[in-house]
Design a protein around this motif. Structure first.
Motif, mmCIF file in Angstrom:
data_model
loop_
_atom_site.group_PDB
_atom_site.id
_atom_site.type_symbol
_atom_site.label_atom_id
_atom_site.label_comp_id
_atom_site.label_asym_id
_atom_site.label_seq_id
_atom_site.Cartn_x
_atom_site.Cartn_y
_atom_site.Cartn_z
ATOM 1 N N GLU A 3 0.855 -1.181 0.000
ATOM 2 C CA GLU A 3 0.000 0.000 0.000
ATOM 3 C C GLU A 3 0.890 1.229 0.000
ATOM 4 O O GLU A 3 1.896 1.270 0.683
ATOM 5 C CB GLU A 3 -0.872 0.022 1.261
ATOM 6 C CG GLU A 3 -1.800 -1.152 1.389
ATOM 7 C CD GLU A 3 -2.490 -1.173 2.740
ATOM 8 O OE1 GLU A 3 -2.197 -0.321 3.590
ATOM 9 O OE2 GLU A 3 -3.325 -2.053 2.942
ATOM 10 N N GLN A 5 1.247 5.010 1.119
ATOM 11 C CA GLN A 5 0.629 5.946 2.054
ATOM 12 C C GLN A 5 0.469 7.297 1.376
ATOM 13 O O GLN A 5 1.329 7.716 0.601
ATOM 14 C CB GLN A 5 1.496 6.111 3.295
ATOM 15 C CG GLN A 5 1.396 4.976 4.269
ATOM 16 C CD GLN A 5 2.059 5.339 5.586
ATOM 17 O OE1 GLN A 5 3.091 5.993 5.612
ATOM 18 N NE2 GLN A 5 1.463 4.908 6.674
ATOM 19 N N TYR A 60 -6.785 12.466 5.540
ATOM 20 C CA TYR A 60 -5.601 11.611 5.530
ATOM 21 C C TYR A 60 -5.977 10.174 5.914
ATOM 22 O O TYR A 60 -5.551 9.221 5.262
ATOM 23 C CB TYR A 60 -4.525 12.155 6.479
ATOM 24 C CG TYR A 60 -3.273 11.303 6.450
ATOM 25 C CD1 TYR A 60 -2.309 11.509 5.477
ATOM 26 C CD2 TYR A 60 -3.081 10.284 7.374
ATOM 27 C CE1 TYR A 60 -1.180 10.710 5.407
ATOM 28 C CE2 TYR A 60 -1.955 9.482 7.323
ATOM 29 C CZ TYR A 60 -1.005 9.703 6.341
ATOM 30 O OH TYR A 60 0.109 8.910 6.276
ATOM 31 N N ASN A 64 -5.737 6.711 3.797
ATOM 32 C CA ASN A 64 -4.795 5.737 4.360
ATOM 33 C C ASN A 64 -5.534 4.568 5.021
ATOM 34 O O ASN A 64 -5.099 4.051 6.044
ATOM 35 C CB ASN A 64 -3.858 6.434 5.353
ATOM 36 C CG ASN A 64 -2.620 5.636 5.653
ATOM 37 O OD1 ASN A 64 -2.123 4.901 4.823
ATOM 38 N ND2 ASN A 64 -2.125 5.774 6.868
#
Length: 172
Positions: A3, A5, A60, A64
């Motif tokens: 992943e 970020q 965020y 995330n």
């Protein structure tokens, strides 16, 4: 699967500058209508700062997968504050230099009256006023705006980040 970020700085600066623009418009309205920006109404601007910190941290976390560490939240809040300080300082520089060139002297006059009402001597008043004038030049307004917002914003970020953090589990 790896992943990626989201960038703390891109999210923080995006919402920092949007929030700072909202804050500048709020301050401009107060100045144009003659409301004292250093009074309690002016401090409502900090609610705008807090709101945009929360919005940036929520965004965020959304990007995330619901996670945000305390450090990431603290960074987001501090960068949002930096944007507020820079835009707010530049706005006050422009306002006091070009729109209301008497703003600083009017503020000093109000300060003088307030100090006289407190019973200070003429010598003490002159000393306080000269110190105030050295800190209120248009360029110093930018510096103090940045320093002030960074300091206050960092303190607020300590709390907001602690409330909003959601640490990723060690083993997933």
């Amino acid at each position: 699967m790896t992943e990626t970020q989201p960038s703390v700085s891109s999210v923080a600066l995006k919402y920092g500058f949007i929030g700072a623009l909202v804050s500048v418009v709020f301050t401009a309205v107060l100045l144009i209508t003659g409301v004292n920006v250093s009074g309690w109404v002016g401090s409502l601007g900090y609610l705008i700062l807090i709101a945009f910190m929360v919005i940036a941290m929520k965004e965020y976390k959304k990007q995330n997968y619901g996670y945000m560490s305390y450090g990431q939240g603290l960074g987001i809040g501090t960068l949002v504050s930096l944007a507020f300080g820079v835009l707010g300082g530049v706005f006050m520089f422009i306002y006091t230099s070009f729109v209301d060139t008497e703003y600083t002297s009017n503020m000093m006059d109000k300060q003088r009256i307030e100090l006289e009402e407190r019973g200070m001597s003429d010598e003490q008043i002159e000393q306080a006023i000269s110190m105030g004038e050295s800190f209120s030049s248009p360029m110093m307004m930018i510096v103090w705006s940045i320093v002030g917002y960074l300091f206050i914003g960092f303190l607020i970020s300590l709390i907001v980040a602690a409330v909003m953090k959601n640490k990723r589990p060690e083993f997933e």
